[in-house]
Design an enzyme around this catalytic site. Structure first.
Site, PDB file in Angstrom:
ATOM      1  N   LYS A  35       4.957 -25.504 -13.567  1.00 14.75           N
ATOM      2  CA  LYS A  35       5.030 -26.528 -14.619  1.00 14.75           C
ATOM      3  C   LYS A  35       4.270 -27.776 -14.173  1.00 14.75           C
ATOM      4  CE  LYS A  35       9.487 -28.170 -12.879  1.00 14.75           C
ATOM      5  NZ  LYS A  35      10.944 -28.017 -13.037  1.00 14.75           N
ATOM      6  N   TYR A 254      -3.239 -59.591  -2.772  1.00 14.10           N
ATOM      7  CA  TYR A 254      -2.501 -60.305  -3.817  1.00 14.10           C
ATOM      8  C   TYR A 254      -1.132 -60.757  -3.313  1.00 14.10           C
ATOM      9  CZ  TYR A 254      -5.907 -58.649  -7.259  1.00 14.10           C
ATOM     10  OH  TYR A 254      -7.046 -58.400  -7.966  1.00 14.10           O
TER      11      TYR A 254
END
Ligand code: PLP
Length: 362
Positions: A35, A254
């Site tokens: 899956k 950042y």
């Protein structure tokens, strides 16, 4: 030139992990669970390695069509069954076996016009409380199905919530066995964790391993992939595209999330959250540079991460960075370790590699 990032799928490792599942469940047939596009690896890329499986289990009908298009004539099982009546036509046309977990699916079957009766896996909710008939309603569902001319063989299945953890499988197994004891039909109950940890208690006709096939330990960090003799099936690699020299007090990235305590060099690697590297990873997340283990520092950017080059002073522009999987040196960084640093599991990382990442097979 494209960015240097690359996902490599290791077909040998896929085949060996399938073999490992077989050795854990010698008397059972094995569904290779593919899956979510084979847990992010790509159904077409894993198919040859999994040809030795007894069947393919998945839940998207388009993925079932892809398995048939590859020439697979053996069993294919839809783990969530059908979603709407016309799905049953595809089941007839492609000979798909399907899970029946609710009354609505029995209603659809009862209304379905077919020449060929279908093979179904009737699912019990033995305690997961997601899909399936509660134990006290299971036999009524079985009787209803058994009376339908649209239905051929009825197999019995359930799914464990805690096969990887302390609670274990006994409470669910007790419910399943009590209700199904005298019912005919094949049984399928074990996922990867049950196959590895509860082999004797969960032995039956079919096992349904997923994650173990992809080389991730279902019960990490209690056990790692090496403990279960599983091999990494996916390497995410990239290169350094810059090196910076820092002094004490300099910050990185950042939010100035990392501050150098003394002089050091850091490398900038071409991988970021837009590639599927989790933004939750913080300073300390393991990474390999030229096969040497070091740590990510600072915040993950969209297209870059920064890594501490202290243990690899020779690293430079172009040095190999292994985000997870196997470095050219042979050193392995288990995907489970990176997942843990991100507060998640290997499953999520392998499924989340972004479409922009080129993929190769070796
Ligand atoms: C995904 C899935 C599996 C495989 O689970 P793993 O933990 O990856 O082994 C087995 N059975 C069902 C019903 C599933 O949905």
């Amino acid at each position: 030139m494209p960015r240097p990032i690359l996902a490599t799928i290791h077909t040998d490792a896929l085949a060996r992990n399938l073999d490992r599942a077989r050795r854990a469940a010698v008397d059972s047939r094995v569904w290779a669970v593919v899956k979510a596009n084979a847990y992010g690896h790509g159904i077409e890329r894993v198919f040859e390695s999994f040809r030795a499986a007894d069947g393919f289990a998945l839940l998207d009908l388009a993925e079932a069509e892809r398995v048939r298009a590859l020439g697979w004539r053996g069993p294919v099982l839809l783990l969530e069954g059908v979603f709407e009546p016309r799905d049953l036509e595809l089941c007839s046309r492609l000979d798909l076996w399907h899970t029946v977990h609710c009354d609505e699916q029995i209603d659809m079957l009862a209304a379905h016009k077919t020449q060929v009766p279908q093979r179904v896996f009737l699912k019990m909710n033995s305690g997961m409380n997601r899909l399936g008939f509660a134990p006290e309603r299971f036999r009524a569902a079985w009787t209803r199905l058994d009376a339908l001319p649209q239905v051929d063989e009825i197999s019995l299945m359930t799914h464990f919530s805690d096969a990887d953890g302390a609670r274990g499988v006994a409470h669910q197994l007790e419910a399943f066995e009590r209700v199904t004891r005298d019912l005919p039909g094949e049984r399928s109950i074990a996922n990867s964790a049950a196959t590895l940890r509860h082999a004797a208690a969960t032995r039956c006709d079919w096992v349904r391993p997923g994650i173990l096939l992809y080389g991730s330990a279902p019960d990490f960090p209690e056990h790692d992939a090496a403990h279960w003799q599983l091999q990494p099936t996916m390497t995410l690699s990239t290169r350094l595209i810059s090196v910076q020299t820092l002094q004490a007090g300099d910050t990185v990235g950042y939010g100035s999330r990392f501050t150098a305590e003394g002089p050091m060099t850091i490398g900038v690697a071409a991988v970021g959250y837009a590639d599927g590297y989790p933004r939750h990873c913080d300073t300390g997340t393991p990474v390999l540079v030229d096969g040497v283990r070091t740590r990510m520092v600072g915040r993950v950017s969209m297209d870059m991460i920064t890594v501490d080059l202290t243990p690899v002073p020779q690293a430079c522009f172009g040095s190999e960075v292994t985000v997870w999987g196997r470095a050219s040196t042979g050193t392995v960084l288990p995907i489970d370790e990176v997942a843990k640093a991100a507060g998640t599991v290997g499953y999520e990382l392998m499924c989340a590699v972004a479409p922009r990442v080129p993929v190769t097979v070796d």
